[in-house]
Design an enzyme around this catalytic site. Sequence first.
Site, PDB file in Angstrom:
ATOM      1  N   ASP A 197       0.833  -1.214   0.000  1.00  0.00           N
ATOM      2  CA  ASP A 197       0.000   0.000   0.000  1.00  0.00           C
ATOM      3  C   ASP A 197       0.864   1.258   0.000  1.00  0.00           C
ATOM      4  O   ASP A 197       1.984   1.253   0.487  1.00  0.00           O
ATOM      5  CB  ASP A 197      -0.901  -0.030   1.250  1.00  0.00           C
ATOM      6  CG  ASP A 197      -2.069   0.943   1.134  1.00  0.00           C
ATOM      7  OD1 ASP A 197      -2.357   1.401   0.013  1.00  0.00           O
ATOM      8  OD2 ASP A 197      -2.691   1.239   2.174  1.00  0.00           O
ATOM      9  N   ASN A 222     -10.857  -2.501  -5.379  1.00  0.00           N
ATOM     10  CA  ASN A 222     -10.085  -1.570  -6.221  1.00  0.00           C
ATOM     11  C   ASN A 222     -10.725  -1.349  -7.600  1.00  0.00           C
ATOM     12  O   ASN A 222     -10.395  -0.386  -8.298  1.00  0.00           O
ATOM     13  CB  ASN A 222      -8.630  -2.037  -6.395  1.00  0.00           C
ATOM     14  CG  ASN A 222      -7.788  -1.904  -5.144  1.00  0.00           C
ATOM     15  OD1 ASN A 222      -6.852  -2.677  -4.926  1.00  0.00           O
ATOM     16  ND2 ASN A 222      -8.087  -0.937  -4.291  1.00  0.00           N
TER      17      ASN A 222
HETATM   18  C1  IPE Z   1      -5.296  -2.750  -0.165  1.00  0.00           C
HETATM   19  O1  IPE Z   1      -5.013  -1.402  -0.335  1.00  0.00           O
HETATM   20  C2  IPE Z   1      -5.293  -3.452  -1.489  1.00  0.00           C
HETATM   21  C3  IPE Z   1      -4.001  -3.592  -2.137  1.00  0.00           C
HETATM   22  C4  IPE Z   1      -2.852  -3.248  -1.620  1.00  0.00           C
HETATM   23  C5  IPE Z   1      -4.024  -4.176  -3.439  1.00  0.00           C
HETATM   24  P1  IPE Z   1      -6.168  -0.307  -0.470  1.00  0.00           P
HETATM   25  O2  IPE Z   1      -5.475   0.991  -0.602  1.00  0.00           O
HETATM   26  O3  IPE Z   1      -7.104  -0.702  -1.539  1.00  0.00           O
HETATM   27  O4  IPE Z   1      -6.892  -0.450   0.934  1.00  0.00           O
HETATM   28  P2  IPE Z   1      -7.767   0.621   1.739  1.00  0.00           P
HETATM   29  O5  IPE Z   1      -8.743   1.207   0.765  1.00  0.00           O
HETATM   30  O6  IPE Z   1      -6.820   1.639   2.275  1.00  0.00           O
HETATM   31  O7  IPE Z   1      -8.392  -0.167   2.844  1.00  0.00           O
HETATM   32  C1  IPE Z   2      -1.526   0.328  -3.356  1.00  0.00           C
HETATM   33  O1  IPE Z   2      -1.343   1.710  -3.356  1.00  0.00           O
HETATM   34  C2  IPE Z   2      -1.730  -0.228  -4.746  1.00  0.00           C
HETATM   35  C3  IPE Z   2      -3.104  -0.641  -5.036  1.00  0.00           C
HETATM   36  C4  IPE Z   2      -4.071  -0.721  -4.175  1.00  0.00           C
HETATM   37  C5  IPE Z   2      -3.397  -1.023  -6.409  1.00  0.00           C
HETATM   38  P1  IPE Z   2      -2.569   2.730  -3.321  1.00  0.00           P
HETATM   39  O2  IPE Z   2      -2.933   3.077  -4.706  1.00  0.00           O
HETATM   40  O3  IPE Z   2      -3.659   2.192  -2.482  1.00  0.00           O
HETATM   41  O4  IPE Z   2      -1.865   3.970  -2.605  1.00  0.00           O
HETATM   42  P2  IPE Z   2      -2.529   4.953  -1.545  1.00  0.00           P
HETATM   43  O5  IPE Z   2      -3.086   4.124  -0.455  1.00  0.00           O
HETATM   44  O6  IPE Z   2      -3.560   5.741  -2.277  1.00  0.00           O
HETATM   45  O7  IPE Z   2      -1.370   5.781  -1.096  1.00  0.00           O
HETATM   46 MG    MG Z   3      -4.110   2.389  -0.487  1.00  0.00          MG
END
Ligand code: IPE
Ligand code: IPE
Ligand code: MG
Length: 241
Positions: free
Chosen positions: A21, A69
């Site tokens: 993340d 996502n």
């Molecule tokens: C979790 O991250 C999913 C992945 C790393 C693929 P998210 O960014 O989607 O999770 P939330 O929304 O902060 O819970």
């Molecule tokens: C994790 O990074 C990757 C995916 C969930 C695909 P994020 O895109 O969730 O990054 P933040 O949480 O917005 O920083």
């Molecule tokens: Mg995230």
Amino acid sequence: MDNKAEIDSSRLPRHVAIIMDGNGRWARRRGLPRLMGHRSGVKAVRRVIEEARQMGIAFLTLYAFSTENWNRPREEVEGLMELLYEYLEREFDNLKRQEIRLLVIGEIERMPAGLQERLHRVMEETASFEAMTLNLALSYGGRAELARACRKICDAVAQGRLKCSEITPEIISSNLYTAGQPDPDLVIRTSGEMRLSNFLLFQSAYSEIYVTETLWPDFTPEEFRLAIRDYQRRERRFGKV
Ligand code: IPE
Ligand code: IPE
Ligand code: MG
């Protein structure tokens, strides 16, 4: 920081699972579009896979895209799918060289057709490798996985292959995407969020959890070893005294 020597190779976690993340925040802090964060995140993926493989970890699960996502803006979803496609093209030889078996966990059927084809091809061509299994969680959600397991078990009951009274945690486990694999010993989450976000809900019942403030694109092999070292200092009790 070279902390290689600090790892006790006789007490390695068998299965490490990572919630990658923080790509978006990494980009925002630099005034870049989110997709640049994802692009930079791919480099961290390559480094960590190599490190896990060298260390001798048998199963590595990477959470790359959740069922939730799909609700992100269309450009971001499409960008991520393209990035994945490019990644597979570029890394295929590397995976083979390292004798890594790729397994997709999640709703592969929801991926764009070209990507599905490529994922299937990489899975087929790496199926016999035994150095490490890389589970790539794509369109993965723990709840959807459990619903899918229920459907499979229901089918078995309807067809007379199984009785309701025979349904045990082991039966459920063997109907998950991760059937036959050890449960994750260690779950790592980057970028500081203290939640599981629908990741490996059944499998992580007794996993140790390691959360770091580091954003995913900044996650290094050194920090990965730090997490393993931290895990090795813990006392796992599994409900006993
Ligand atoms: C979790 O991250 C999913 C992945 C790393 C693929 P998210 O960014 O989607 O999770 P939330 O929304 O902060 O819970
Ligand atoms: C994790 O990074 C990757 C995916 C969930 C695909 P994020 O895109 O969730 O990054 P933040 O949480 O917005 O920083
Ligand atoms: Mg995230």
